[in-house]
Design a protein around this motif. Structure first.
Motif, PDB file in Angstrom:
ATOM      1  N   ARG A  76       0.869  -1.181   0.000  1.00 30.93           N
ATOM      2  CA  ARG A  76       0.000   0.000   0.000  1.00 30.93           C
ATOM      3  C   ARG A  76       0.903   1.227   0.000  1.00 30.93           C
ATOM      4  NH1 ARG A  76      -4.262  -1.060  -1.837  1.00 30.93           N
ATOM      5  NH2 ARG A  76      -5.612   0.265  -0.569  1.00 30.93           N
ATOM      6  N   THR A  77       0.568   2.203  -0.846  1.00 35.35           N
ATOM      7  CA  THR A  77       1.423   3.377  -1.029  1.00 35.35           C
ATOM      8  C   THR A  77       0.570   4.629  -1.125  1.00 35.35           C
ATOM      9  OG1 THR A  77       3.043   2.049  -2.251  1.00 35.35           O
ATOM     10  CG2 THR A  77       3.218   4.424  -2.468  1.00 35.35           C
ATOM     11  N   ALA A  78       1.063   5.700  -0.508  1.00 32.72           N
ATOM     12  CA  ALA A  78       0.422   7.008  -0.626  1.00 32.72           C
ATOM     13  C   ALA A  78       1.500   8.082  -0.641  1.00 32.72           C
ATOM     14  CB  ALA A  78      -0.553   7.247   0.521  1.00 32.72           C
ATOM     15  N   LEU A  79       1.116   9.282  -1.058  1.00 36.69           N
ATOM     16  CA  LEU A  79       2.050  10.403  -1.148  1.00 36.69           C
ATOM     17  C   LEU A  79       1.562  11.515  -0.222  1.00 36.69           C
ATOM     18  CD1 LEU A  79       4.613  11.209  -2.781  1.00 36.69           C
ATOM     19  CD2 LEU A  79       3.075  12.497  -4.288  1.00 36.69           C
ATOM     20  N   LEU A  80       2.437  11.925   0.707  1.00 37.44           N
ATOM     21  CA  LEU A  80       2.154  13.040   1.607  1.00 37.44           C
ATOM     22  C   LEU A  80       2.827  14.284   1.035  1.00 37.44           C
ATOM     23  CD1 LEU A  80       1.139  14.164   4.368  1.00 37.44           C
ATOM     24  CD2 LEU A  80       3.362  13.479   5.308  1.00 37.44           C
ATOM     25  N   THR A  81       2.038  15.336   0.802  1.00 37.17           N
ATOM     26  CA  THR A  81       2.556  16.576   0.215  1.00 37.17           C
ATOM     27  C   THR A  81       2.375  17.726   1.190  1.00 37.17           C
ATOM     28  OG1 THR A  81       2.047  15.816  -2.030  1.00 37.17           O
ATOM     29  CG2 THR A  81       2.396  18.189  -1.723  1.00 37.17           C
ATOM     30  N   ILE A  82       3.451  18.505   1.373  1.00 36.23           N
ATOM     31  CA  ILE A  82       3.431  19.688   2.242  1.00 36.23           C
ATOM     32  C   ILE A  82       3.773  20.894   1.373  1.00 36.23           C
ATOM     33  CG2 ILE A  82       4.371  20.762   4.326  1.00 36.23           C
ATOM     34  CD1 ILE A  82       5.327  17.901   5.137  1.00 36.23           C
ATOM     35  N   ALA A  83       2.792  21.766   1.147  1.00 43.89           N
ATOM     36  CA  ALA A  83       3.013  22.969   0.338  1.00 43.89           C
ATOM     37  C   ALA A  83       3.460  24.113   1.245  1.00 43.89           C
ATOM     38  CB  ALA A  83       1.745  23.348  -0.407  1.00 43.89           C
ATOM     39  N   SER A  84       4.469  24.848   0.793  1.00 38.37           N
ATOM     40  CA  SER A  84       5.007  25.932   1.621  1.00 38.37           C
ATOM     41  C   SER A  84       5.632  27.003   0.734  1.00 38.37           C
ATOM     42  CB  SER A  84       6.057  25.382   2.589  1.00 38.37           C
ATOM     43  OG  SER A  84       7.252  25.052   1.890  1.00 38.37           O
ATOM     44  N   ASN A  85       6.182  28.023   1.393  1.00 38.05           N
ATOM     45  CA  ASN A  85       6.882  29.090   0.672  1.00 38.05           C
ATOM     46  C   ASN A  85       8.385  28.851   0.574  1.00 38.05           C
ATOM     47  OD1 ASN A  85       7.384  29.528   3.418  1.00 38.05           O
ATOM     48  ND2 ASN A  85       7.577  31.764   3.154  1.00 38.05           N
ATOM     49  N   ASP A  86       8.819  27.613   0.818  1.00 39.34           N
ATOM     50  CA  ASP A  86      10.232  27.254   0.627  1.00 39.34           C
ATOM     51  C   ASP A  86      10.592  27.511  -0.833  1.00 39.34           C
ATOM     52  OD1 ASP A  86      12.585  25.634  -0.015  1.00 39.34           O
ATOM     53  OD2 ASP A  86      12.304  24.682   1.938  1.00 39.34           O
ATOM     54  N   GLY A  87      11.695  28.233  -1.055  1.00 41.22           N
ATOM     55  CA  GLY A  87      12.035  28.658  -2.409  1.00 41.22           C
ATOM     56  C   GLY A  87      12.315  27.531  -3.367  1.00 41.22           C
ATOM     57  N   ASP A  88      12.881  26.413  -2.904  1.00 40.84           N
ATOM     58  CA  ASP A  88      13.203  25.320  -3.833  1.00 40.84           C
ATOM     59  C   ASP A  88      12.491  24.014  -3.498  1.00 40.84           C
ATOM     60  OD1 ASP A  88      14.578  24.714  -1.552  1.00 40.84           O
ATOM     61  OD2 ASP A  88      16.541  24.514  -2.500  1.00 40.84           O
ATOM     62  N   GLU A  89      11.692  23.982  -2.446  1.00 39.02           N
ATOM     63  CA  GLU A  89      10.924  22.774  -2.093  1.00 39.02           C
ATOM     64  C   GLU A  89       9.502  23.175  -1.698  1.00 39.02           C
ATOM     65  OE1 GLU A  89      14.053  19.559  -0.319  1.00 39.02           O
ATOM     66  OE2 GLU A  89      13.653  21.280   0.969  1.00 39.02           O
ATOM     67  N   SER A  90       8.862  23.930  -2.595  1.00 40.52           N
ATOM     68  CA  SER A  90       7.533  24.467  -2.262  1.00 40.52           C
ATOM     69  C   SER A  90       6.477  23.372  -2.157  1.00 40.52           C
ATOM     70  CB  SER A  90       7.100  25.497  -3.310  1.00 40.52           C
ATOM     71  OG  SER A  90       7.073  24.906  -4.606  1.00 40.52           O
ATOM     72  N   ASN A  91       6.705  22.239  -2.813  1.00 41.89           N
ATOM     73  CA  ASN A  91       5.846  21.064  -2.652  1.00 41.89           C
ATOM     74  C   ASN A  91       6.731  19.907  -2.195  1.00 41.89           C
ATOM     75  OD1 ASN A  91       2.992  21.613  -3.377  1.00 41.89           O
ATOM     76  ND2 ASN A  91       3.913  22.307  -5.292  1.00 41.89           N
ATOM     77  N   TYR A  92       6.880  19.797  -0.896  1.00 38.84           N
ATOM     78  CA  TYR A  92       7.726  18.753  -0.301  1.00 38.84           C
ATOM     79  C   TYR A  92       6.903  17.478  -0.228  1.00 38.84           C
ATOM     80  CZ  TYR A  92      11.198  16.737   2.890  1.00 38.84           C
ATOM     81  OH  TYR A  92      12.171  15.951   3.457  1.00 38.84           O
ATOM     82  N   THR A  93       7.385  16.393  -0.836  1.00 34.62           N
ATOM     83  CA  THR A  93       6.612  15.145  -0.884  1.00 34.62           C
ATOM     84  C   THR A  93       7.355  14.036  -0.159  1.00 34.62           C
ATOM     85  OG1 THR A  93       7.548  14.512  -3.028  1.00 34.62           O
ATOM     86  CG2 THR A  93       5.488  15.757  -3.051  1.00 34.62           C
ATOM     87  N   LEU A  94       6.578  13.191   0.492  1.00 38.49           N
ATOM     88  CA  LEU A  94       7.106  12.036   1.208  1.00 38.49           C
ATOM     89  C   LEU A  94       6.246  10.827   0.854  1.00 38.49           C
ATOM     90  CD1 LEU A  94       8.948  10.768   3.449  1.00 38.49           C
ATOM     91  CD2 LEU A  94       7.166  11.431   5.086  1.00 38.49           C
ATOM     92  N   THR A  95       6.881   9.769   0.345  1.00 42.98           N
ATOM     93  CA  THR A  95       6.156   8.547   0.032  1.00 42.98           C
ATOM     94  C   THR A  95       5.980   7.715   1.291  1.00 42.98           C
ATOM     95  OG1 THR A  95       7.000   8.487  -2.235  1.00 42.98           O
ATOM     96  CG2 THR A  95       6.165   6.419  -1.331  1.00 42.98           C
ATOM     97  N   LEU A  96       4.752   7.307   1.561  1.00 39.90           N
ATOM     98  CA  LEU A  96       4.424   6.434   2.680  1.00 39.90           C
ATOM     99  C   LEU A  96       4.090   5.059   2.123  1.00 39.90           C
ATOM    100  CD1 LEU A  96       2.012   8.845   4.598  1.00 39.90           C
ATOM    101  CD2 LEU A  96       4.479   8.581   4.934  1.00 39.90           C
ATOM    102  N   GLN A  97       4.618   4.027   2.742  1.00 36.79           N
ATOM    103  CA  GLN A  97       4.330   2.692   2.254  1.00 36.79           C
ATOM    104  C   GLN A  97       4.217   1.700   3.411  1.00 36.79           C
ATOM    105  OE1 GLN A  97       7.827   2.263  -0.292  1.00 36.79           O
ATOM    106  NE2 GLN A  97       8.711   0.775   1.138  1.00 36.79           N
ATOM    107  N   GLY A  98       3.529   0.609   3.134  1.00 42.45           N
ATOM    108  CA  GLY A  98       3.366  -0.462   4.098  1.00 42.45           C
ATOM    109  C   GLY A  98       2.746  -1.656   3.391  1.00 42.45           C
ATOM    110  N   VAL A  99       2.588  -2.741   4.123  1.00 43.38           N
ATOM    111  CA  VAL A  99       2.014  -3.962   3.555  1.00 43.38           C
ATOM    112  C   VAL A  99       0.855  -4.409   4.440  1.00 43.38           C
ATOM    113  CG1 VAL A  99       2.424  -6.382   2.978  1.00 43.38           C
ATOM    114  CG2 VAL A  99       4.202  -4.680   2.536  1.00 43.38           C
ATOM    115  N   GLY A 100      -0.285  -4.677   3.813  1.00 44.89           N
ATOM    116  CA  GLY A 100      -1.437  -5.228   4.523  1.00 44.89           C
ATOM    117  C   GLY A 100      -1.347  -6.744   4.583  1.00 44.89           C
ATOM    118  N   LEU A 101      -1.473  -7.290   5.786  1.00 44.76           N
ATOM    119  CA  LEU A 101      -1.380  -8.730   5.988  1.00 44.76           C
ATOM    120  C   LEU A 101      -2.748  -9.326   6.278  1.00 44.76           C
ATOM    121  CD1 LEU A 101       1.733  -9.085   8.340  1.00 44.76           C
ATOM    122  CD2 LEU A 101       1.649  -9.427   5.873  1.00 44.76           C
TER     123      LEU A 101
END
Length: 222
Positions: A76-101
């Motif tokens: 299972r995978t999702a994308l966490l996005t943090i929008a900000s006024n950072d000049g070079d990382e205005s859309n900071y993304t983090l991939t979240l993953q796990g496995v359903g058993l």
């Protein structure tokens, strides 16, 4: 990315706390509404507890918490996005993953699947004559399947006394992707149609009481 590992369906992972640091010299503004966006094919399997502030001063930080509660088996995978006024990382993304058993029980007689609630006809047999039918219990899931109870396969119903189970070769737990076996014996003691119900109590999350009907007919001894 962050990997939550393997979690049983219907359960929830430990809560993981993430921090957002402002390493710059000006205020960091989180600009989107909501501040934290989850997207992707399994976004519903992750929950964000938003503790963030809209403004993070230089040298300061804010936090958020995330948990993983899988709804289906497998990666299972999702994308966490943090929008900000950072000049070079205005859309900071983090991939979240796990496995359903989950374990997944399936019963077969030969090559024929016997679904939960289905039936199997052993056919005719002479009174007093015993016939045998081997069955397999497959674990089609990705975690251990446990057969519950002192008797792994229970026989009940109107003619339960004319059917019996040999479960000496039946093992539990059944590792994911493997199988175990049992034998159904039919020994009619009187003429006519005979019916019983087999029940396999187990830890399959949606088929925890797996049942099917067995029938047979008794004929005069030749």
């Amino acid at each position: 990315y962050y990997d939550f590992g393997a979690v049983l369906i219907t359960q929830r992972s430990p809560t993981i706390t993430f921090t957002i640091d402002n390493l710059g010299t000006a205020d960091l503004f989180l600009t989107a509404t909501p501040k934290l966006a989850l997207t992707g094919p399994a976004a519903m399997d992750f929950q964000v507890i938003d503790q963030t502030t809209n403004t993070v001063v230089p040298g300061g930080h804010t936090s958020l918490m995330v948990t993983f509660a899988p709804t289906v088996m497998g990666p299972r995978t999702a994308l966490l996005t943090i929008a900000s006024n950072d000049g070079d990382e205005s859309n900071y993304t983090l991939t979240l993953q796990g496995v359903g058993l989950t374990p997944d029980l399936n019963v077969k007689q030969g090559s024929m699947d016997l679904p939960n609630g289905g039936s199997f006809d052993v056919g005719p047999s002479a009174v007093g004559h015993q016939v045998h039918y081997p069955f397999t219990i497959d674990n089609l899931g990705n975690s251990d399947l446990t057969l519950n109870g002192s008797s792994k396969i229970q026989v009940s119903g109107a003619n339960a006394g004319e059917f019996s189970i040999d479960d000496t070769a039946t093992t539990s737990p059944i590792i994911a992707g493997t199988r175990t076996t049992f034998i159904l014996n039919f020994i009619p003691t009187s003429l006519g149609k005979k019916t019983a119900t087999l029940t396999i109590a187990n830890n399959d999350l949606d088929e925890g009481s797996y049942t099917f009907t067995v029938t047979g007919s008794a004929e005069p001894h030749q």
